[in-house]
Design a protein around this motif. Structure first.
Motif, PDB file in Angstrom:
ATOM      1  N   VAL A  72       0.950  -1.325   0.022  1.00 54.02           N
ATOM      2  CA  VAL A  72      -0.199   0.019  -0.041  1.00 54.02           C
ATOM      3  C   VAL A  72       0.738   1.284  -0.079  1.00 54.02           C
ATOM      4  N   GLY A  73       1.621   1.405   0.943  1.00 55.83           N
ATOM      5  CA  GLY A  73       2.283   2.740   1.451  1.00 55.83           C
ATOM      6  C   GLY A  73       3.279   3.183   0.340  1.00 55.83           C
ATOM      7  N   LEU A  74       3.306   4.521  -0.096  1.00 57.36           N
ATOM      8  CA  LEU A  74       4.293   4.884  -1.053  1.00 57.36           C
ATOM      9  C   LEU A  74       5.229   5.606  -0.517  1.00 57.36           C
ATOM     10  N   LEU A 153     -11.527   3.994   8.536  1.00 59.10           N
ATOM     11  CA  LEU A 153     -12.546   3.297   7.733  1.00 59.10           C
ATOM     12  C   LEU A 153     -12.211   2.765   6.367  1.00 59.10           C
ATOM     13  N   GLY A 154     -10.884   2.906   6.077  1.00 56.11           N
ATOM     14  CA  GLY A 154     -10.719   2.409   4.929  1.00 56.11           C
ATOM     15  C   GLY A 154     -10.698   1.054   4.363  1.00 56.11           C
ATOM     16  N   ARG A 155      -9.739   0.525   3.741  1.00 51.42           N
ATOM     17  CA  ARG A 155      -9.750  -0.706   3.418  1.00 51.42           C
ATOM     18  C   ARG A 155      -9.527  -1.808   4.365  1.00 51.42           C
ATOM     19  N   ILE A 156      -8.485  -1.551   5.348  1.00 53.97           N
ATOM     20  CA  ILE A 156      -8.043  -2.381   6.328  1.00 53.97           C
ATOM     21  C   ILE A 156      -9.095  -2.190   7.196  1.00 53.97           C
ATOM     22  N   GLY A 157      -9.539  -0.763   7.642  1.00 50.78           N
ATOM     23  CA  GLY A 157     -10.315  -0.498   8.956  1.00 50.78           C
ATOM     24  C   GLY A 157     -11.616  -1.318   8.831  1.00 50.78           C
ATOM     25  N   GLY A 173     -16.782   3.420  14.707  1.00 52.98           N
ATOM     26  CA  GLY A 173     -15.736   4.037  13.711  1.00 52.98           C
ATOM     27  C   GLY A 173     -15.500   5.267  13.588  1.00 52.98           C
ATOM     28  N   VAL A 174     -14.342   5.607  13.230  1.00 55.23           N
ATOM     29  CA  VAL A 174     -13.781   7.239  13.030  1.00 55.23           C
ATOM     30  C   VAL A 174     -13.140   7.203  11.848  1.00 55.23           C
ATOM     31  N   ASP A 175     -13.708   8.118  11.203  1.00 53.72           N
ATOM     32  CA  ASP A 175     -13.172   8.851   9.848  1.00 53.72           C
ATOM     33  C   ASP A 175     -13.701   9.912   9.286  1.00 53.72           C
ATOM     34  N   LEU A 213      -5.952   0.970  14.901  1.00 58.55           N
ATOM     35  CA  LEU A 213      -5.524   2.037  14.116  1.00 58.55           C
ATOM     36  C   LEU A 213      -5.392   1.588  12.875  1.00 58.55           C
ATOM     37  N   HIS A 214      -5.993   2.357  11.780  1.00 57.73           N
ATOM     38  CA  HIS A 214      -5.693   1.992  10.504  1.00 57.73           C
ATOM     39  C   HIS A 214      -5.667   3.102   9.425  1.00 57.73           C
ATOM     40  N   VAL A 215      -4.706   4.020   9.720  1.00 55.77           N
ATOM     41  CA  VAL A 215      -4.591   5.440   9.238  1.00 55.77           C
ATOM     42  C   VAL A 215      -3.433   5.643   8.365  1.00 55.77           C
ATOM     43  N   PRO A 216      -3.293   6.302   7.348  1.00 57.89           N
ATOM     44  CA  PRO A 216      -1.706   6.790   7.135  1.00 57.89           C
ATOM     45  C   PRO A 216      -1.195   7.548   7.909  1.00 57.89           C
ATOM     46  N   PHE A 217       0.217   7.591   7.817  1.00 55.02           N
ATOM     47  CA  PHE A 217       1.067   8.508   8.807  1.00 55.02           C
ATOM     48  C   PHE A 217       0.972   9.821   7.964  1.00 55.02           C
ATOM     49  N   LEU A 218       0.492  10.896   8.484  1.00 55.86           N
ATOM     50  CA  LEU A 218       0.242  12.072   7.798  1.00 55.86           C
ATOM     51  C   LEU A 218       1.306  13.180   8.392  1.00 55.86           C
ATOM     52  N   ASN A 239      -1.843  -1.255  16.957  1.00 56.39           N
ATOM     53  CA  ASN A 239      -1.513  -0.487  15.790  1.00 56.39           C
ATOM     54  C   ASN A 239      -0.913  -1.215  14.897  1.00 56.39           C
ATOM     55  N   ALA A 240      -1.430  -1.280  13.596  1.00 53.13           N
ATOM     56  CA  ALA A 240      -0.746  -2.206  12.328  1.00 53.13           C
ATOM     57  C   ALA A 240      -0.877  -1.262  11.533  1.00 53.13           C
ATOM     58  N   SER A 241      -0.817   0.137  11.542  1.00 50.10           N
ATOM     59  CA  SER A 241      -0.887   0.891  10.610  1.00 50.10           C
ATOM     60  C   SER A 241       0.630   1.450   9.875  1.00 50.10           C
ATOM     61  N   ARG A 242       1.025   2.533  10.617  1.00 53.08           N
ATOM     62  CA  ARG A 242       2.242   2.956  10.320  1.00 53.08           C
ATOM     63  C   ARG A 242       2.965   3.684  11.659  1.00 53.08           C
ATOM     64  N   GLY A 243       4.333   3.630  11.604  1.00 52.74           N
ATOM     65  CA  GLY A 243       4.784   4.059  12.949  1.00 52.74           C
ATOM     66  C   GLY A 243       4.700   5.573  12.762  1.00 52.74           C
TER      67      GLY A 243
HETATM   68  P1  NAD Z   1      -6.704   3.562   3.202  1.00 50.98           P
HETATM   69  O1  NAD Z   1      -6.436   4.653   2.538  1.00 50.98           O
HETATM   70  O2  NAD Z   1      -7.929   2.532   2.555  1.00 50.98           O
HETATM   71  O3  NAD Z   1      -7.547   3.948   4.553  1.00 50.98           O
HETATM   72  C1  NAD Z   1      -7.155   4.832   5.272  1.00 50.98           C
HETATM   73  C2  NAD Z   1      -8.266   5.604   6.008  1.00 50.98           C
HETATM   74  O4  NAD Z   1      -7.990   6.606   7.021  1.00 50.98           O
HETATM   75  C3  NAD Z   1      -9.165   6.449   4.759  1.00 50.98           C
HETATM   76  O5  NAD Z   1     -10.533   6.327   4.841  1.00 50.98           O
HETATM   77  C4  NAD Z   1      -8.995   8.028   5.330  1.00 50.98           C
HETATM   78  O6  NAD Z   1      -9.856   8.745   5.453  1.00 50.98           O
HETATM   79  C5  NAD Z   1      -8.596   7.466   6.987  1.00 50.98           C
HETATM   80  N1  NAD Z   1      -8.203   8.647   7.759  1.00 50.98           N
HETATM   81  C6  NAD Z   1      -7.043   9.745   7.232  1.00 50.98           C
HETATM   82  N2  NAD Z   1      -6.644  10.429   8.410  1.00 50.98           N
HETATM   83  C7  NAD Z   1      -7.572  10.026   9.502  1.00 50.98           C
HETATM   84  C8  NAD Z   1      -7.756  10.531  10.814  1.00 50.98           C
HETATM   85  N3  NAD Z   1      -6.959  11.352  11.205  1.00 50.98           N
HETATM   86  N4  NAD Z   1      -8.602   9.676  11.602  1.00 50.98           N
HETATM   87  C9  NAD Z   1      -9.325   8.835  11.210  1.00 50.98           C
HETATM   88  N5  NAD Z   1      -9.531   8.377  10.016  1.00 50.98           N
HETATM   89  C10 NAD Z   1      -8.320   8.813   8.813  1.00 50.98           C
HETATM   90  O7  NAD Z   1      -5.677   2.633   3.845  1.00 50.98           O
HETATM   91  P2  NAD Z   1      -5.801   1.224   4.281  1.00 50.98           P
HETATM   92  O8  NAD Z   1      -5.141   0.304   3.012  1.00 50.98           O
HETATM   93  O9  NAD Z   1      -6.976   0.823   5.121  1.00 50.98           O
HETATM   94  O10 NAD Z   1      -4.322   1.033   4.947  1.00 50.98           O
HETATM   95  C11 NAD Z   1      -4.276   1.825   6.535  1.00 50.98           C
HETATM   96  C12 NAD Z   1      -2.972   1.996   6.988  1.00 50.98           C
HETATM   97  O11 NAD Z   1      -2.267   0.619   6.992  1.00 50.98           O
HETATM   98  C13 NAD Z   1      -1.959   2.600   6.225  1.00 50.98           C
HETATM   99  O12 NAD Z   1      -1.045   3.143   6.887  1.00 50.98           O
HETATM  100  C14 NAD Z   1      -1.305   1.625   5.536  1.00 50.98           C
HETATM  101  O13 NAD Z   1       0.249   2.078   5.504  1.00 50.98           O
HETATM  102  C15 NAD Z   1      -1.077   0.458   6.771  1.00 50.98           C
HETATM  103  N6  NAD Z   1      -0.676  -0.692   6.247  1.00 50.98           N
HETATM  104  C16 NAD Z   1       0.097  -1.666   7.205  1.00 50.98           C
HETATM  105  C17 NAD Z   1       0.463  -2.826   6.781  1.00 50.98           C
HETATM  106  C18 NAD Z   1       1.139  -3.792   7.825  1.00 50.98           C
HETATM  107  O14 NAD Z   1       1.850  -4.557   7.225  1.00 50.98           O
HETATM  108  N7  NAD Z   1       1.218  -3.604   9.108  1.00 50.98           N
HETATM  109  C19 NAD Z   1       0.148  -3.278   5.446  1.00 50.98           C
HETATM  110  C20 NAD Z   1      -0.726  -2.602   4.802  1.00 50.98           C
HETATM  111  C21 NAD Z   1      -1.030  -1.246   4.845  1.00 50.98           C
END
Ligand code: NAD
Length: 316
Positions: A72-74, A153-157, A173-175, A213-218, A239-243
């Motif tokens: 996913v992450g770029l 609440l994206g793909r992983i959430g 849910g929070v998004d 947590l399932h959000v990008p690191f912004l 937390n399995a999103s991003r450091g």
């Molecule tokens: P996604 O883009 O489908 O979903 C992310 C969601 O987060 C979006 O709906 C967005 O609106 C929401 N969001 C953004 N900022 C927010 C905030 N402050 N509060 C609440 N929601 C917010 O992405 P995804 O595919 O579900 O991936 C989620 C995260 O998981 C990413 O950080 C990705 O890098 C990470 N990831 C981790 C692994 C791993 O190996 N652990 C693997 C794949 C992805």
């Protein structure tokens, strides 16, 4: 025929698809410092998170038509710079969602029944400590009926929320960008729809027994000291999103004060060298960023990447 460098590995099926489409595929990894000299002879590069494709590298590769990221992450690719040079950036955002959601639950089940602690201490302590360990780990809890706060609440959430619903958890849910989501509960045999509305972080924090947590690191943590203050005492954090999405200092303080009962972490600031006090913490369940690392996810990633790259090279 294009010359493609697979620098961080790809599932065999993806490599085969690229070769079957007539492309030359090189799978021997080229060290980062040698890419400036060697990448210019390639038409495409496929990476995961290890190889960095920065502007300076892109600038010396006029033949490059595509940069592919399995996953996913770029953050390891200068996407805008690549696009400004007419280079396609291809990733596979959906392929690993289920695997990451399942790993989040692996941490949660492990914490609920102290599996990660048992697995650390039983081999060390030996059978003489069996009864004492049994007593230590007899204060587990069920997930059924507990409230799961899902941030993002994206793909992983959504996959994670679905898993929670399937075992009888209440979901909040929070998004800020998604007002509501429709979830499919169950699997191949059971199939029910359920809609959850998204609320603000402040509304969710005081009610959740578990927060995941399932959000990008912004650039800023989503959870810091102020947010931990608003949580229930004894909350579990996953937390399995991003450091960086969680302030690690504030998290450690919240663990010390008992605000957080335990944390399950797959991601860390400063990977691949997380801070030692996190690695040694007795109430943190750890995995080394393996959320997407399942056979199924790797195969889905390989297939999706090969399909997209072949289609792109056919057009260009
Ligand atoms: P996604 O883009 O489908 O979903 C992310 C969601 O987060 C979006 O709906 C967005 O609106 C929401 N969001 C953004 N900022 C927010 C905030 N402050 N509060 C609440 N929601 C917010 O992405 P995804 O595919 O579900 O991936 C989620 C995260 O998981 C990413 O950080 C990705 O890098 C990470 N990831 C981790 C692994 C791993 O190996 N652990 C693997 C794949 C992805």
């Amino acid at each position: 025929m294009a010359k493609i460098l697979i620098n961080d590995g790809i599932a065999d099926i993806g490599e085969k698809m690229l070769r079957d489409a007539g492309h030359e595929v090189i799978t021997e990894s080229i060290p980062q410092e040698e890419l400036h000299a060697q990448l210019p002879s390639f038409d495409a590069i496929c990476v995961r998170s290890a190889t960095k494709v920065r502007a300076s590298l892109i600038d010396v590769c006029p033949n490059l038509k595509a940069i592919c990221r399995g996953g996913v992450g770029l953050d390891n690719i200068d996407v805008d710079h690549a696009k400004s040079k007419g280079i396609a950036v291809i990733n596979t955002p959906a392929a690993s969602s289920r695997s990451v959601a399942e790993l989040s639950f692996a941490h949660l089940f492990s914490i609920a029944r102290s599996l990660y602690l048992s697995n650390r201490s039983m081999p060390e302590e030996g059978s003489s400590a069996f009864k004492a360990l049994k007593k230590s780990y007899s204060k587990g809890f069920e997930l059924y009926g507990k409230t799961l706060g899902v941030i993002g609440l994206g793909r992983i959430g959504r996959e994670t929320a679905q898993l929670g619903l399937s075992i009888g958890m209440e979901i909040i849910g929070v998004d800020p960008y998604i007002p509501k989501v429709e979830l499919i509960i169950g699997g191949q045999q059971v199939n029910a729809k359920h809609t959850i509305a998204s609320v603000s972080l402040e509304e969710m924090l005081p009610h959740a027994d578990v927060i995941t947590l399932h959000v990008p690191f912004l650039g800023q943590p989503v959870l810091g000291a102020a947010e931990f203050q608003q949580m229930k005492d004894g909350v579990v954090l996953i937390n399995a999103s991003r450091g960086g999405t969680v302030d690690e200092d504030a998290m450690l303080e919240a663990l010390e004060s008992g605000k957080i009962a335990a944390a399950g972490l797959d991601v860390f600031i400063n990977e691949p060298t997380p801070r030692p006090d996190i690695l040694a913490h007795p109430r943190i369940s750890l995995t080394p960023h393996t959320g997407a690392s399942t056979l199924e996810a790797q195969q889905k990633i390989g297939i999706e990447l090969a399909e997209k790259l072949i289609a792109h090279l056919n057009q260009s």
